[in-house]
Motif scaffolding. Structure first.
Motif, short mmCIF file in Angstrom:
data_model
loop_
_atom_site.label_atom_id
_atom_site.label_comp_id
_atom_site.label_asym_id
_atom_site.label_seq_id
_atom_site.Cartn_x
_atom_site.Cartn_y
_atom_site.Cartn_z
N ARG A 176 0.84 -1.20 0.00
CA ARG A 176 0.00 0.00 0.00
C ARG A 176 0.87 1.25 0.00
NH1 ARG A 176 -5.30 -1.42 1.54
NH2 ARG A 176 -5.44 -3.62 2.13
N LEU A 177 0.62 2.10 -0.96
CA LEU A 177 1.31 3.39 -1.05
C LEU A 177 0.30 4.50 -0.73
CD1 LEU A 177 3.59 5.36 -1.89
CD2 LEU A 177 2.78 5.11 -4.25
N ARG A 231 -3.26 0.45 -3.89
CA ARG A 231 -2.99 -0.93 -3.50
C ARG A 231 -2.37 -1.68 -4.68
NH1 ARG A 231 -6.88 -4.09 -3.03
NH2 ARG A 231 -8.54 -2.77 -3.91
N PHE A 232 -1.24 -2.34 -4.43
CA PHE A 232 -0.56 -3.10 -5.46
C PHE A 232 -0.47 -4.56 -5.06
CE2 PHE A 232 1.22 1.20 -5.49
CZ PHE A 232 1.10 1.54 -6.83
N GLY A 262 -6.18 -1.33 -6.84
CA GLY A 262 -7.26 -0.41 -6.53
C GLY A 262 -6.69 0.91 -6.04
N ALA A 263 -7.54 1.90 -5.91
CA ALA A 263 -7.11 3.22 -5.45
C ALA A 263 -8.28 3.94 -4.81
CB ALA A 263 -6.55 4.04 -6.61
N ARG A 264 -7.94 4.84 -3.91
CA ARG A 264 -8.95 5.66 -3.24
C ARG A 264 -8.35 7.04 -3.02
NH1 ARG A 264 -11.72 5.75 2.53
NH2 ARG A 264 -9.65 5.22 3.28
N GLU A 271 -13.16 6.34 -5.65
CA GLU A 271 -12.78 4.98 -5.25
C GLU A 271 -12.94 4.03 -6.42
OE1 GLU A 271 -12.87 2.06 -1.46
OE2 GLU A 271 -14.36 3.67 -1.54
N ILE A 272 -11.87 3.31 -6.71
CA ILE A 272 -11.91 2.28 -7.75
C ILE A 272 -12.44 1.00 -7.13
CG2 ILE A 272 -10.50 0.84 -9.27
CD1 ILE A 272 -8.67 3.19 -9.71
#
Length: 439
Positions: A247-248, A279-280, A289-291, A305-306
């Protein structure tokens, strides 16, 4: 690749500076050599344990001096020599820790702070997406259905969006949300509005979908984030890993100039204080995913939010590029300028356009509204025809908008007053002023 070659690459592997070919070779070697995999794991753990939580200022040339010292230490003969204080320091250092640990110290203070660790992760994720055939992304954004694709508002409800793209044999993409849709068929960009049955046809124009263009190929978004790690814009970076995901987190202040006007603040992700969470997949590096969270003091609200990313999705190119029926299509480039909105400043252009509203001078109004479809222009005519100017303030800049905002007070044809902030820009190829919003 043999074990000796792999060990030479460990510093660059930790720093994320290997080429795609070298990275592929190291991955292949790791699948067949448990000893090297364990060596890499140990190096990563050691590096993680000594990584500071800030990016220090590194004296110019420090990394080169240390690497040179390590190299000379390893290759020097055993002939006794008089040691200067600098050589005595290197000798003590190399006597206490191994050469690998020295490299870790170098990486810690020169390469792998949280900012650089984030940059390395983004580099690996970009590399992992090479060779994709297609993608489908389902996401939600707090926005208005009628607004452009860039617009966000933490007070709005979520609006679902879908992005589909095919990369080979040529790029095709389609972006949809209720009320507004866009597609690129490999030649031209189509943008249309369901409620107006209006559509615009343009040459390839990624700006038609704003920030969502970065998700057509997620590596573009990751590349932007990677570039921002070098911007020193006040952003903070955190990197966390568990068994399956990495998580970045990027905490970033609003970008843009708000010294003259706050109008554009919090109207897009880039112009808002945000926390961007990615999130990787810990194994293959792909984005899962991404938020994006809007930050306002102690208050937080998710802006984007994806929900799902499907790589190599089975997408039919004919369906993706199909155009709807019943749309009136226009080519904005065919609206030739009269020249009356060229070579003047924003305030002069605003006066000229608003004066044309009074009689609805089509020569000027159509030129100013060339980015609006026929139905939209008719609606605007029914509302603003006959309006006169009661007041017009000085143009101001706001955020990252490339044009100007001009506060105006209009006396409408029915005698009522209306206050607007006309958005004008002249970054068209002919440098003519056009209305970009505010009506």
């Amino acid at each position: 690749m043999n074990c000796q070659e792999f060990h030479k690459m460990i510093p660059d592997l930790l720093a994320g500076t290997l080429s795609p070919e070298e990275l592929s070779a190291t991955r292949e070697h790791l699948t067949t050599c448990p000893a090297c995999a364990e060596a890499l794991r140990t190096a990563r753990e050691a590096l993680r344990s000594v990584t500071p939580h800030f990016e220090p200022s590194v004296p110019e040339g420090l990394e080169a001096h240390l690497l040179d010292a390590v190299h000379r230490r390893a290759t020097a003969s055993k002939t006794p020599e008089r040691r200067t204080p600098r050589r005595r320091f290197i000798g003590i250092l190399s006597g206490v820790v191994s050469a690998a640990a020295v490299v870790i110290v170098i990486l810690t203070f020169g390469l792998n702070t949280p900012v650089r660790a984030a940059r390395n992760r983004l580099t690996q994720a970009i590399t992992s997406m090479e060779g994709l055939r297609s993608i489908r992304i389902d996401l939600r954004i707090r926005t208005s259905e009628a607004e452009n694709f860039d617009y966000t508002n933490p007070l709005e409800e979520f609006v679902p969006h879908t992005i589909e793209a095919i990369y080979k044999p040529q790029l095709l993409w389609r972006v949809e949300k209720p009320g507004r849709k866009a597609l690129y068929d490999g030649h031209r960009t189509y943008l249309w509005y369901d409620s107006l049955n209006d559509g615009l046809i343009q040459p390839y124009s990624p700006d038609a979908i704003g920030m969502l263009n970065l998700l057509i190929d997620p590596s573009q978004l990751l590349e932007l984030e990677r570039q921002l790690t070098r911007a020193h814009d006040g952003s903070r970076y955190e990197l966390h890993r568990d068994a399956e995901t990495l998580r970045l987190t990027v905490i970033s202040p609003a970008q843009g100039d708000f010294s003259q006007c706050d109008r554009e603040r919090n109207t897009s992700i880039i112009e808002s204080n945000t926390r961007r969470e990615y999130r990787f997949d810990a194994l293959n590096g792909r984005l899962l995913g991404a938020r994006v969270v809007f930050l306002d003091g102690d208050r937080e609200r998710t802006l984007l939010e994806i929900d799902r990313i499907e790589y190599n999705a089975p997408i039919d190119s004919a369906t993706l590029a199909a155009l709807p029926e019943g749309i009136t299509w226009e080519h904005p480039a065919q609206a030739l300028p009269s020249g009356r909105l060229i070579g003047i400043d924003a305030k002069e252009a605003a006066w000229l356009i608003l004066a044309a509203f009074a009689t609805w001078d089509n020569e000027i109004v159509d030129e100013a509204l060339r980015n609006y479809g026929a139905h939209a222009r008719k609606l605007l005519q029914s509302r603003y025809s006959g309006a006169t100017v009661e007041g017009l303030s000085e143009p101001v800049r706001s955020g990252r908008y490339p044009g100007w905002f001009i506060p105006c007070t209009l006396r409408m044809a029915d005698g009522s007053r209306e206050k607007i902030h006309m958005a004008l820009r002249n970054d068209t190829p002919d440098k003519g002023w056009v209305i970009d919003g505010g009506l």
